[in-house]
Design a protein around this motif. Structure first.
Motif, PDB file in Angstrom:
ATOM      1  N   ILE A 426     -76.182 -28.348 -57.123  1.00 23.53           N
ATOM      2  CA  ILE A 426     -74.951 -27.806 -56.824  1.00 23.53           C
ATOM      3  C   ILE A 426     -73.853 -29.035 -57.319  1.00 23.53           C
ATOM      4  N   GLN A 427     -74.293 -30.294 -56.787  1.00 21.09           N
ATOM      5  CA  GLN A 427     -73.471 -31.391 -57.211  1.00 21.09           C
ATOM      6  C   GLN A 427     -73.777 -31.616 -58.677  1.00 21.09           C
ATOM      7  N   ALA A 428     -74.929 -31.515 -59.107  1.00 17.64           N
ATOM      8  CA  ALA A 428     -75.217 -31.884 -60.540  1.00 17.64           C
ATOM      9  C   ALA A 428     -74.285 -30.917 -61.482  1.00 17.64           C
ATOM     10  N   LEU A 429     -74.325 -29.394 -61.021  1.00 19.86           N
ATOM     11  CA  LEU A 429     -73.577 -28.486 -61.814  1.00 19.86           C
ATOM     12  C   LEU A 429     -72.325 -28.811 -61.936  1.00 19.86           C
ATOM     13  N   ARG A 430     -71.623 -29.286 -60.609  1.00 20.59           N
ATOM     14  CA  ARG A 430     -70.248 -29.667 -60.686  1.00 20.59           C
ATOM     15  C   ARG A 430     -69.889 -30.553 -61.710  1.00 20.59           C
ATOM     16  N   ARG A 431     -70.756 -31.776 -61.455  1.00 19.45           N
ATOM     17  CA  ARG A 431     -70.613 -32.785 -62.574  1.00 19.45           C
ATOM     18  C   ARG A 431     -70.712 -32.501 -63.995  1.00 19.45           C
ATOM     19  N   LEU A 432     -71.630 -31.658 -64.377  1.00 17.18           N
ATOM     20  CA  LEU A 432     -71.899 -31.043 -65.717  1.00 17.18           C
ATOM     21  C   LEU A 432     -70.672 -30.224 -65.988  1.00 17.18           C
ATOM     22  N   ALA A 433     -70.023 -29.538 -65.239  1.00 18.74           N
ATOM     23  CA  ALA A 433     -69.115 -28.658 -65.664  1.00 18.74           C
ATOM     24  C   ALA A 433     -67.705 -29.214 -65.681  1.00 18.74           C
ATOM     25  N   PHE A 434     -67.527 -30.465 -65.028  1.00 14.01           N
ATOM     26  CA  PHE A 434     -66.135 -31.005 -65.397  1.00 14.01           C
ATOM     27  C   PHE A 434     -66.489 -31.850 -66.500  1.00 14.01           C
ATOM     28  N   ARG A 435     -67.494 -32.610 -66.880  1.00 11.11           N
ATOM     29  CA  ARG A 435     -67.748 -33.145 -67.933  1.00 11.11           C
ATOM     30  C   ARG A 435     -67.713 -32.345 -69.393  1.00 11.11           C
ATOM     31  N   ARG A 436     -68.160 -31.056 -69.271  1.00  7.57           N
ATOM     32  CA  ARG A 436     -68.200 -30.351 -70.546  1.00  7.57           C
ATOM     33  C   ARG A 436     -66.967 -29.516 -70.740  1.00  7.57           C
ATOM     34  N   PHE A 437     -66.278 -29.333 -69.624  1.00  7.29           N
ATOM     35  CA  PHE A 437     -64.958 -28.501 -69.791  1.00  7.29           C
ATOM     36  C   PHE A 437     -63.783 -29.568 -70.256  1.00  7.29           C
ATOM     37  N   TYR A 438     -63.856 -30.843 -69.612  1.00  6.18           N
ATOM     38  CA  TYR A 438     -62.674 -31.701 -69.986  1.00  6.18           C
ATOM     39  C   TYR A 438     -63.081 -32.669 -71.059  1.00  6.18           C
ATOM     40  N   SER A 439     -64.219 -32.824 -71.499  1.00 13.01           N
ATOM     41  CA  SER A 439     -64.570 -33.507 -72.586  1.00 13.01           C
ATOM     42  C   SER A 439     -64.606 -33.080 -74.026  1.00 13.01           C
ATOM     43  N   ARG A 440     -64.039 -31.786 -73.907  1.00 13.54           N
ATOM     44  CA  ARG A 440     -64.285 -31.166 -75.405  1.00 13.54           C
ATOM     45  C   ARG A 440     -63.008 -31.760 -76.250  1.00 13.54           C
ATOM     46  N   PRO A 441     -63.169 -32.004 -77.475  1.00 15.15           N
ATOM     47  CA  PRO A 441     -61.920 -32.492 -78.439  1.00 15.15           C
ATOM     48  C   PRO A 441     -60.796 -31.561 -78.426  1.00 15.15           C
ATOM     49  N   SER A 442     -60.981 -30.305 -78.548  1.00 12.06           N
ATOM     50  CA  SER A 442     -59.905 -29.260 -78.502  1.00 12.06           C
ATOM     51  C   SER A 442     -59.132 -29.485 -77.208  1.00 12.06           C
ATOM     52  N   PHE A 443     -59.772 -29.694 -76.204  1.00 13.65           N
ATOM     53  CA  PHE A 443     -58.962 -29.582 -74.734  1.00 13.65           C
ATOM     54  C   PHE A 443     -58.237 -31.014 -74.793  1.00 13.65           C
ATOM     55  N   LEU A 444     -58.871 -32.096 -74.993  1.00 13.81           N
ATOM     56  CA  LEU A 444     -58.124 -33.364 -75.204  1.00 13.81           C
ATOM     57  C   LEU A 444     -57.006 -33.561 -76.055  1.00 13.81           C
ATOM     58  N   ALA A 445     -57.321 -32.779 -77.310  1.00 11.37           N
ATOM     59  CA  ALA A 445     -56.096 -32.933 -78.460  1.00 11.37           C
ATOM     60  C   ALA A 445     -54.939 -31.795 -77.789  1.00 11.37           C
ATOM     61  N   ARG A 446     -55.363 -30.979 -77.167  1.00 14.98           N
ATOM     62  CA  ARG A 446     -54.097 -30.023 -76.558  1.00 14.98           C
ATOM     63  C   ARG A 446     -53.211 -30.796 -75.525  1.00 14.98           C
ATOM     64  N   ARG A 447     -53.987 -31.545 -74.610  1.00 13.50           N
ATOM     65  CA  ARG A 447     -53.375 -32.279 -73.889  1.00 13.50           C
ATOM     66  C   ARG A 447     -52.564 -33.418 -74.221  1.00 13.50           C
ATOM     67  N   LEU A 448     -52.895 -34.008 -75.273  1.00 13.49           N
ATOM     68  CA  LEU A 448     -52.417 -35.163 -75.914  1.00 13.49           C
ATOM     69  C   LEU A 448     -51.142 -34.773 -76.474  1.00 13.49           C
ATOM     70  N   LEU A 449     -51.128 -33.596 -77.185  1.00 11.68           N
ATOM     71  CA  LEU A 449     -50.028 -32.796 -78.035  1.00 11.68           C
ATOM     72  C   LEU A 449     -48.949 -32.357 -77.105  1.00 11.68           C
ATOM     73  N   GLY A 450     -49.482 -31.883 -75.903  1.00 11.58           N
ATOM     74  CA  GLY A 450     -48.648 -31.194 -74.972  1.00 11.58           C
ATOM     75  C   GLY A 450     -47.736 -32.437 -73.821  1.00 11.58           C
ATOM     76  N   LEU A 451     -48.026 -33.638 -74.193  1.00  9.04           N
ATOM     77  CA  LEU A 451     -47.155 -34.428 -73.169  1.00  9.04           C
ATOM     78  C   LEU A 451     -45.781 -34.595 -73.895  1.00  9.04           C
ATOM     79  N   ARG A 452     -44.804 -34.392 -72.794  1.00 14.15           N
ATOM     80  CA  ARG A 452     -43.575 -34.351 -72.955  1.00 14.15           C
ATOM     81  C   ARG A 452     -42.554 -35.291 -72.166  1.00 14.15           C
ATOM     82  N   THR A 453     -43.065 -35.482 -70.797  1.00 10.71           N
ATOM     83  CA  THR A 453     -42.467 -36.278 -69.944  1.00 10.71           C
ATOM     84  C   THR A 453     -43.284 -37.207 -69.331  1.00 10.71           C
ATOM     85  N   TRP A 454     -42.550 -37.999 -68.729  1.00 13.68           N
ATOM     86  CA  TRP A 454     -43.332 -39.126 -67.984  1.00 13.68           C
ATOM     87  C   TRP A 454     -44.365 -38.502 -66.889  1.00 13.68           C
ATOM     88  N   HIS A 455     -43.759 -37.729 -66.251  1.00 12.48           N
ATOM     89  CA  HIS A 455     -44.956 -36.719 -65.215  1.00 12.48           C
ATOM     90  C   HIS A 455     -45.977 -36.023 -66.013  1.00 12.48           C
TER      91      HIS A 455
END
Length: 487
Positions: A426-455
């Motif tokens: 279960i813990q290995a699956l959680r680690r894999l899920a976070f890594r796969r979901f949040y390490s995608r280039p498309s996700f990272l690019a969207r987050r960077l382009l969406g930065l608008r405020t200090w928050h």
């Protein structure tokens, strides 16, 4: 009477993994305690609040002892019960005449166990909603009367535990006084995780109580769903708006609605969004909703009224496992709800769980793929937890095994193991899920382009730091060391 309401001391490192805590730590306003405080005040009692999120154990003891209350009410979750037990014992050691009662999810589920564990250091357990029960209990104590017949109380009597009949649930929620938020102190301390709010300070509210669903992992006081509308008791739109206006007058700029599903009554939520717009109330807000209770017109109405994000409970990417959880939803309904929320311009958060009874490793991998397919703005991957008082816990012989350590009963601890998965898997699956979901280039690019405020930048920084921890640590969900002053 003088009434001290206490949340026992705790520290984030005791609850959240050290490597991801910065993106997960949250300090919720204790809404239930604030409702109880307001009712005690309305009943003529004096109330002080001691919050162990910001106070150490010894500090709480000193301040309570200095004030000399007549009654102390302690709040306890399953994870927090050992801390509540220690606090009760030490409060009693300081003042044997202090009446100590406990309430919250764990005492409600296990009133006899709490009294037995405490061995005389807890005088009573509140076995349901506390607003009316605490007022009657305090009134009885103030006039020297016994607790005989006080509905919703379990206590010792002649060396025997007596559990009084349950108190009927409060049907008219509008009749309750608004939560005593003035007891919170500095409102700026109460913040959810960085990526889950837009403006500060943040207030929390409920517009209803209860749920008409029967998910096996959820604890509801009304097990038979007899109260209100099939288990849900709704506040009126006027009452909700009155509380929103009070929060804005106190300086709050965002509200998190904590209803199990704010959209459980479609027309009522439409009316609420209309009233918010009509009164031109300036605040941002966040809510949870069931995927089969929303559509694009409703979500657009929410957006127009200041809603910026919605949490949609996806839970699994395998229909069989959704059925096991008794979610009452389909994968297609989840897809449609996420698509509609994106079309409405809302940010979407979707929680998932691993460790569902009968779930295989391959099915868990399908859930990860489903999360990636949905592509929400935020996804969380929890370990299913068998909290006492839930159908999952009540039927463990059919579902799996659970840890005897209460401090492992968190969404991080993987304290429940179905017969088909191990805790390590279960813990290995959680680690894999976070890594796969949040390490995608498309996700990272969207987050960077969406930065608008200090928050936005701060939230992205904490998220990136957590992701590095997940990549660089074999067991990123291991909790850190506890602060000795809080344990």
């Amino acid at each position: 009477m003088r009434c001290a309401l206490v949340i026992p001391a705790w520290r984030p490192e005791e609850l959240f993994p050290a490597k991801t805590a910065s993106a997960q730590v949250n300090y919720w306003q204790p809404l239930g305690t604030l409702y109880v405080a307001a009712c005690l005040r309305e009943g003529g009692h004096e109330v002080r609040f001691y919050n162990g999120a910001f106070m150490g154990h010894d500090e709480i003891l000193r301040e309570v002892h200095a004030w000399r209350p007549d009654l102390a009410g302690l709040y306890a979750t399953t994870f927090g019960w050992p801390k509540a037990l220690r606090t009760a014992r030490d409060l009693k050691a300081n003042d044997r005449g202090l009446f100590v009662c406990v309430g919250g999810p764990y005492p409600i589920a296990r009133p006899r166990d709490c009294l037995l564990d405490a061995n005389g250091d807890v005088d009573a357990v509140v076995t349901g909603e506390g607003e009316q029960t605490l007022v009657e209990l305090a009134d009885r104590l103030a006039t020297g009367r016994s607790l005989d017949g006080v509905a919703g109380v379990a206590s010792w009597r002649d060396k025997c535990i007596v559990v009084n009949p349950p108190r009927p649930l409060i049907e008219d929620l509008d009749a309750l006084p608004l939560p005593a938020r003035d007891l919170l102190g500095d409102a700026g301390r109460y913040l959810p995780p960085p990526a889950t709010y837009k403006r500060a300070p943040v207030a929390v509210m409920i517009t209803s109580r209860g749920c008409n669903r029967r998910c096996i992992f959820c604890s509801q006081i009304d097990r038979e769903r007899r109260a209100g509308n099939h288990g849900i008791r709704f506040r009126s739109v006027d009452s909700v708006v009155r509380e929103i206006e009070q929060c804005l007058a106190l300086g709050y700029r965002e509200i998190k609605f904590l209803d199990d599903s704010l959209a459980a009554d479609y027309e009522r939520l439409m009316a609420l969004t209309h009233e918010i717009r009509t009164r031109r109330l300036d605040f941002t807000w966040f809510a949870s909703a069931c995927v089969n209770q929303v559509d694009e017109p409703l979500l657009r109405a929410m957006k127009a009224a200041g809603c910026w994000a919605v949490l949609l409970g996806a839970e699994s990417g395998v229909q069989k496992n959704l059925n096991t959880l008794r979610k009452g939803i389909t994968l297609e309904q989840t897809r449609a709800a996420v698509k509609a929320a994106k079309a409405a311009g809302l940010r979407v958060s979707t929680p998932f769980v691993f460790g569902i009874p009968g779930e295989t490793y391959d099915e868990a991998l399908q859930t990860i793929e489903f999360a990636i397919e949905l592509d929400p703005d935020l996804a969380n991957f929890h370990a299913l937890t068998a909290f006492p008082g839930t159908p999952l816990h009540d039927n463990l012989q059919h579902y799996g095994r659970v840890s005897a350590r209460l401090d492992e009963h968190t969404y991080q601890g993987a304290s429940f193991e179905p017969y088909t998965l191990t805790r390590a898997q279960i813990q290995a699956l959680r680690r894999l899920a976070f890594r796969r979901f949040y390490s995608r280039p498309s996700f990272l690019a969207r987050r960077l382009l969406g930065l608008r405020t200090w928050h936005d930048c701060k939230a992205a920084f904490y998220g990136a730091r957590s992701l590095i921890g997940i990549w660089g640590t074999r067991n990123p969900f291991e909790r850190g060391e506890a602060d000795p002053a809080s344990t």
